[in-house]
Scaffold this motif. Structure first.
Motif, PDB file in Angstrom:
ATOM      1  N   ARG A  22       1.463  41.164 -10.308  1.00  0.00           N
ATOM      2  CA  ARG A  22       1.448  39.665 -10.056  1.00  0.00           C
ATOM      3  C   ARG A  22       0.017  39.228  -9.826  1.00  0.00           C
ATOM      4  N   LEU A  23      -0.878  39.973  -9.368  1.00  0.00           N
ATOM      5  CA  LEU A  23      -2.237  39.468  -9.241  1.00  0.00           C
ATOM      6  C   LEU A  23      -2.650  39.101 -10.446  1.00  0.00           C
ATOM      7  N   GLU A  24      -2.718  40.282 -11.390  1.00  0.00           N
ATOM      8  CA  GLU A  24      -3.436  40.111 -12.655  1.00  0.00           C
ATOM      9  C   GLU A  24      -2.937  39.108 -13.549  1.00  0.00           C
ATOM     10  N   ARG A  25      -1.640  38.859 -13.205  1.00  0.00           N
ATOM     11  CA  ARG A  25      -0.771  37.608 -14.112  1.00  0.00           C
ATOM     12  C   ARG A  25      -1.057  36.336 -13.526  1.00  0.00           C
ATOM     13  N   GLY A  26      -1.879  36.433 -12.324  1.00  0.00           N
ATOM     14  CA  GLY A  26      -2.086  34.840 -11.682  1.00  0.00           C
ATOM     15  C   GLY A  26      -0.748  34.458 -10.917  1.00  0.00           C
ATOM     16  N   HIS A  27       0.043  35.238 -10.556  1.00  0.00           N
ATOM     17  CA  HIS A  27       0.994  34.690 -10.004  1.00  0.00           C
ATOM     18  C   HIS A  27       1.127  34.775  -8.277  1.00  0.00           C
ATOM     19  N   ASP A  28       0.073  35.378  -7.904  1.00  0.00           N
ATOM     20  CA  ASP A  28      -0.216  35.025  -6.434  1.00  0.00           C
ATOM     21  C   ASP A  28      -1.834  34.480  -6.336  1.00  0.00           C
ATOM     22  N   HIS A  29      -1.600  33.366  -5.837  1.00  0.00           N
ATOM     23  CA  HIS A  29      -2.971  32.419  -5.948  1.00  0.00           C
ATOM     24  C   HIS A  29      -3.603  32.894  -4.576  1.00  0.00           C
ATOM     25  N   GLN A  30      -3.127  33.195  -3.594  1.00  0.00           N
ATOM     26  CA  GLN A  30      -3.969  33.393  -2.222  1.00  0.00           C
ATOM     27  C   GLN A  30      -3.581  34.960  -1.804  1.00  0.00           C
ATOM     28  N   PRO A  31      -4.074  35.839  -2.303  1.00  0.00           N
ATOM     29  CA  PRO A  31      -4.192  37.095  -1.891  1.00  0.00           C
ATOM     30  C   PRO A  31      -4.939  37.186  -0.802  1.00  0.00           C
ATOM     31  N   SER A  32      -4.666  37.964   0.329  1.00  0.00           N
ATOM     32  CA  SER A  32      -5.365  38.189   1.496  1.00  0.00           C
ATOM     33  C   SER A  32      -6.526  38.865   1.279  1.00  0.00           C
ATOM     34  N   ALA A  33      -7.866  38.746   2.156  1.00  0.00           N
ATOM     35  CA  ALA A  33      -8.970  39.206   2.105  1.00  0.00           C
ATOM     36  C   ALA A  33      -8.616  40.941   2.299  1.00  0.00           C
ATOM     37  N   GLN A  34      -7.721  41.182   3.151  1.00  0.00           N
ATOM     38  CA  GLN A  34      -7.614  42.565   3.226  1.00  0.00           C
ATOM     39  C   GLN A  34      -7.225  43.357   1.721  1.00  0.00           C
ATOM     40  N   VAL A  35      -6.278  42.721   1.014  1.00  0.00           N
ATOM     41  CA  VAL A  35      -5.845  43.131  -0.440  1.00  0.00           C
ATOM     42  C   VAL A  35      -7.224  43.144  -1.291  1.00  0.00           C
ATOM     43  N   LEU A  36      -7.922  41.955  -1.291  1.00  0.00           N
ATOM     44  CA  LEU A  36      -9.032  41.911  -1.813  1.00  0.00           C
ATOM     45  C   LEU A  36     -10.234  43.027  -1.822  1.00  0.00           C
ATOM     46  N   LEU A  37     -10.422  43.192  -0.435  1.00  0.00           N
ATOM     47  CA  LEU A  37     -11.238  44.405   0.002  1.00  0.00           C
ATOM     48  C   LEU A  37     -10.753  45.505  -0.444  1.00  0.00           C
ATOM     49  N   ALA A  38      -9.635  46.004  -0.700  1.00  0.00           N
ATOM     50  CA  ALA A  38      -9.237  47.251  -0.811  1.00  0.00           C
ATOM     51  C   ALA A  38      -9.299  47.315  -2.344  1.00  0.00           C
ATOM     52  N   LEU A  39      -8.995  46.061  -3.171  1.00  0.00           N
ATOM     53  CA  LEU A  39      -9.260  46.469  -4.616  1.00  0.00           C
ATOM     54  C   LEU A  39     -10.696  46.321  -4.987  1.00  0.00           C
ATOM     55  N   ALA A  40     -11.621  45.689  -4.303  1.00  0.00           N
ATOM     56  CA  ALA A  40     -13.001  45.967  -4.378  1.00  0.00           C
ATOM     57  C   ALA A  40     -13.164  47.312  -4.323  1.00  0.00           C
ATOM     58  N   GLN A  41     -12.643  48.161  -3.433  1.00  0.00           N
ATOM     59  CA  GLN A  41     -13.057  49.066  -3.095  1.00  0.00           C
ATOM     60  C   GLN A  41     -12.442  50.211  -4.367  1.00  0.00           C
ATOM     61  N   ALA A  42     -11.370  50.007  -4.745  1.00  0.00           N
ATOM     62  CA  ALA A  42     -10.828  50.735  -5.785  1.00  0.00           C
ATOM     63  C   ALA A  42     -11.428  50.361  -7.120  1.00  0.00           C
TER      64      ALA A  42
END
Length: 272
Positions: free
Chosen positions: A55-75
């Motif tokens: 959903r994130l990569e397809r642009g269907h969630d426009h407000q992911p949490s900072a916690q999710v983004l930080l986890a993705l940044a680490q990944a």
């Protein structure tokens, strides 16, 4: 499911595509044909559900949490500058956002006075778009083709002359400057859009470099300059952000006794 590209979704996709399984400690299975990592691999590394990552990569969630983004940044093995950029993309750079104020480009008089007093150190002031706003005489003598007020360092780097001068190290330098341009520029700034369109259309190498979505806080680096009779000299430089502005003071200096220091001293004496 239709994709709705957002700055965050484009960035995640681009960074996923440049990573290999070995980069994140995963085995490479025989016959693997995927370019970069699979979506489910990124989701597992970030400890989120594969469905949500899609959903994130397809642009269907426009407000992911900072916690999710930080986890993705680490990944995705993002460094501090790239993580900051990802969070900034999510915070609301939209087409309706305020464009850069002209006041943010104004050079304080104290910086202008400093440029006048720096006679033995090449110094320029640039903005986030890498436009040269001011330069002392020694900087203009060091690189006449680019370090003149009104010139743009990124455009100069993608010129044929820069390719010839820098040689084999040109692409590495170009990639670093593009990464800095992405981090420090404002996508709502008309000047940014002008430069980006110019480079995407007119330069064969730029679109591929831009598509990688690399981000770098290029606070210091080296560039090559021809200073006769020394020939091509590698000179170190460092950026210092001017407080309260989106401009940067760039100083070119190397330790006393080094070949670059001797060449710059010779150049300074020749223009006095």
């Amino acid at each position: 499911m239709n994709e709705q590209r957002t700055p965050v979704s484009e960035y995640l996709r681009a960074r996923r595509n440049v990573l290999q399984p070995e980069d994140v400690g995963l085995p490479r299975t025989p016959g693997r044909r995927v370019v970069g990592l699979r979506r489910e691999e990124v989701a597992a590394l970030a400890r989120i559900s594969p469905e949500y990552y899609v959903r994130l990569e397809r642009g269907h969630d426009h407000q992911p949490s900072a916690q999710v983004l930080l986890a993705l940044a680490q990944a995705l093995k993002l460094d501090d500058a790239a993580t900051t950029y990802l969070l900034r993309l999510n915070s609301g750079w939209s087409p309706s956002a305020m464009e850069r104020s002209p006041a943010s480009q104004k050079i304080p008089e104290s910086v202008t006075a400093l440029l006048r007093t720096l006679q033995d150190v090449p110094a320029v002031v640039v903005d986030g778009n890498q436009d040269v706003l001011a330069a002392n005489p020694l900087a203009q003598a060091l690189q006449p083709a680019s370090m003149q007020p009104g010139r743009n360092l990124l455009l100069a780097t993608f010129s044929a002359g820069a390719r010839d001068r820098v040689g084999e190290t040109w692409r590495s330098l170009a990639e670093r400057l593009v990464a800095s341009f992405r981090l420090r520029s404002n996508p709502n700034d008309p000047r940014f859009r002008e430069l980006l369109a110019n480079l995407l259309i007119q330069d064969a190498d730029f679109p591929g470099i831009w598509a990688r979505h690399e981000v770098a806080d290029l606070s210091f680096d080296t560039t090559q300059h021809r200073i006769e009779p020394f020939g091509v000299v590698t000179v170190s430089w460092q950026h210092f952000q001017v407080p309260g502005t989106d401009t940067y003071l760039v100083l070119f200096a190397d330790p006393p006794g080094s070949p670059a220091a001797a060449a710059i001293r010779y150049l300074a004496e020749s223009i006095r």
